[in-house]
Design an enzyme around this catalytic site. Structure first.
Site, PDB file in Angstrom:
ATOM      1  N   GLU A 107      -1.965   2.926   1.909  1.00 46.12           N
ATOM      2  CA  GLU A 107      -2.206   1.482   1.789  1.00 46.12           C
ATOM      3  C   GLU A 107      -0.834   0.835   1.828  1.00 46.12           C
ATOM      4  O   GLU A 107      -0.133   0.790   0.820  1.00 46.12           O
ATOM      5  CB  GLU A 107      -2.925   1.167   0.462  1.00 46.12           C
ATOM      6  CG  GLU A 107      -4.267   1.859   0.278  1.00 46.12           C
ATOM      7  CD  GLU A 107      -5.364   1.297   1.184  1.00 46.12           C
ATOM      8  OE1 GLU A 107      -5.177   0.213   1.759  1.00 46.12           O
ATOM      9  OE2 GLU A 107      -6.413   1.961   1.303  1.00 46.12           O
ATOM     10  N   CYS A 132       0.600  -7.757  -1.068  1.00 50.87           N
ATOM     11  CA  CYS A 132       0.623  -7.060   0.227  1.00 50.87           C
ATOM     12  C   CYS A 132      -0.056  -7.851   1.325  1.00 50.87           C
ATOM     13  O   CYS A 132       0.355  -7.796   2.476  1.00 50.87           O
ATOM     14  CB  CYS A 132      -0.032  -5.690   0.089  1.00 50.87           C
ATOM     15  SG  CYS A 132      -1.722  -5.769  -0.501  1.00 50.87           S
TER      16      CYS A 132
END
Ligand code: NAD
Length: 492
Positions: free
Chosen positions: A235, A269
């Site tokens: 991720e 993110c």
């Protein structure tokens, strides 16, 4: 208050002879043995483990939010409540609700040439899952993968970030009280060289390694895992674009972009990394964005809702990026609704819009991860799409407008980890949408059943029937074989 757990490195002898296993390896070995001794993990055991985390969050949520605040210097407990704890609570409750169904074997239709055999997929734990987590949402991104791995029946070793030492220590202490070390353990890296332990962690022969962090470290993790043929979920980060369409309501778009960008001061993110807008609308956007900032954050310095940059090193990097772009001709619009010195010890950094940044600047080539937003004008939608497609696949993409034809054209012609239309960030909160990246923004996704399956072995099982005529295909090959094959070819 809580007592910080002793940093793991204190218990570790770094100059061990090559043959003697390190303390980290011993922990792994204990988990591995336990996972092989108890391959089948019942619904009751899995539920019990998840409920222990639920109790932990309900009892110590506030202490965790305080620890995060202490690690950041400034970060509101309400932000941790919604972005860390609430996300985990919804993940836990939907997982507990669906787990029985997810664990069930899945029947698979059997093709004619194998009938009357039957087939199904048996969903089993993988074994030992390693989880490495970052600092930006230090509770959510540590416990989210942990919950997913436990739901799938795995043993888990967690290595949280060294940049949030108080949160990581509290997680270690609380999880250490609630779990046996061979069920779930937390490995803390402290001391002068925390990354040495991180590297050792990613070289353990896990059954799966779940990493959340930067693309650069993700590359190292993938290399270390490859040596053991350990499958990974990565991720990662990247530059997530925001496209403003000509059909968009600028005021609406600006506040949603400001919210997505400035939540946690850009240290998210999936925060919008840059904005693409029709040429000529730069000034309109600049003004609307400044109004949006003033609404969300009437002041920056000393505002407890506006997070600090995590460390002096990260703060300096952002300032250096701005200086470089400005030195190369970019125009900066600093937005500070109540001017005061924001470069003080708190590391709260006011939002900055950047116009005319050169393509070669760091701002346009690296993930920004802070409250800086480059604005790039486009002549045509095709030009905006080409700009995105010439770069690594983004983790998220945002589109703002009302022209559905233009929206569908952008969605059909770009590939990203996920998309939210007419808002930012929200696709991550939808429990039935898998969350993850693509290409350089990562691989593998989680949340909901997608996460459960990512950390589950779906074992194909074929149950042969005593009426099966597989012997029709056995040698010696002759006339009977040709007849059967001929018949099958006609049936396909
Ligand atoms: P980072 O990559 O620097 O660190 C992440 C973790 O990796 C930390 O726990 C660190 O100790 C560990 N680590 C460092 N070197 C390692 C090694 N050699 N082997 C194994 N582990 C190692 O990332 P960060 O600065 O903590 O977080 C910011 C980055 O994470 C940004 O790029 C952001 O986009 C990304 N991120 C992605 C997601 C997502 O879900 N896709 C979520 C949050 C953050």
């Amino acid at each position: 208050m809580y007592k910080a757990a002793a940093p793991y490195h204190q218990a570790m002898t770094l100059n061990h002879p090559p043959a003697s296993p390190t303390p980290l390896r011993l922990l792994f070995d204990a988990q591995h043995r336990a996972s092989r001794a108890q391959v089948e993990v019942s619904l009751a055991v899995r539920r019990d483990r998840l409920l222990r985390i639920q109790v932990l969050l309900n009892t110590h949520g506030q202490a965790l939010a305080q620890a995060v605040q202490a690690d950041f210097g400034v970060r509101s407990p309400q932000l941790t409540e919604i972005a860390d704890l609430f996300v985990l609570r919804t993940l836990l409750s939907s997982t507990l609700k669906n787990l029985r169904q997810w664990m069930k074997p899945v029947k698979v239709r059997t093709p004619l040439y194998l009938q009357p055999a039957r087939a199904y997929l048996q969903r089993q734990p993988l074994g030992v899952v390693g989880v490495v987590s970052p600092w930006n949402y230090p509770v959510q991104l540590a416990l989210g993968p942990v919950i997913t791995a436990l739901a799938a029946g795995n043993r888990v070793m967690l290595k949280p970030s060294e940049l949030t030492p108080q949160t990581s220590a509290l997680l270690a202490e609380l999880l250490g009280q609630a779990f046996a070390a061979d069920e779930l353990c937390v490995v803390l890296a402290g001391g002068d060289n925390p990354l040495e332990l991180a590297a050792e962690f990613s070289s353990l022969p896990f059954d799966h390694l779940f990493f959340t962090g930067s693309t650069a470290v993700g590359r190292k993790v993938a290399e270390a895992a490859a040596a053991n043929l350990t499958p990974t979920t990565l991720e990662l980060g990247g530059k997530s674009p925001c496209i403003i369409d000509a059909s968009c309501d600028m005021e609406q778009a600006a506040i949603k972009i400001a919210h997505g960008k400035l939540l946690n001061a850009g240290q998210t993110c999936i925060a919008p990394d840059y904005v693409l807008l029709p040429k000529g609308q730069e000034a309109d956007f600049g003004e609307a964005f400044a109004r949006a900032v003033a609404k969300l954050f009437p002041s920056i310095a000393g505002n407890p809702d506006y997070a600090a940059i995590i460390s002096p090193r990260h703060h300096e990097r952002l300032q250096a990026m701005l200086a470089q772009a400005e030195g190369e001709g970019a125009r900066l619009q600093r937005i500070n609704p109540a001017p005061a010195n924001v470069a003080g010890a708190s590391r709260q950094m006011a939002p900055v819009l950047v116009f005319d940044a050169p393509n070669s600047s760091q701002l346009l080539s690296e993930e920004i991860f802070g409250p800086i937003l480059p604005v790039l004008p486009y002549d045509s939608l095709e030009q905006a799409i080409d700009y995105i497609n010439a770069r690594p696949r983004p983790l998220a993409l945002y589109w703002f407008g009302s022209d559905t034809g233009s929206r569908d054209h952008v969605l059909a012609n770009t590939v990203s980890g996920g998309v939210t239309v007419n808002d930012t960030l929200m696709h991550i909160a939808h429990e039935n949408l898998p969350f993850g990246g693509v290409g350089e923004s990562g691989w593998g996704s989680y949340h909901g059943e997608a996460g459960f399956l990512r950390l589950t072995q779906q074992k194909p099982v074929l149950l042969q029937s005593k009426w099966a005529r597989g012997d029709l295909f056995y040698p010696p090959y002759g006339k009977r074989f040709d007849q059967v094959m001929g018949l099958l070819k006609r049936l396909l």
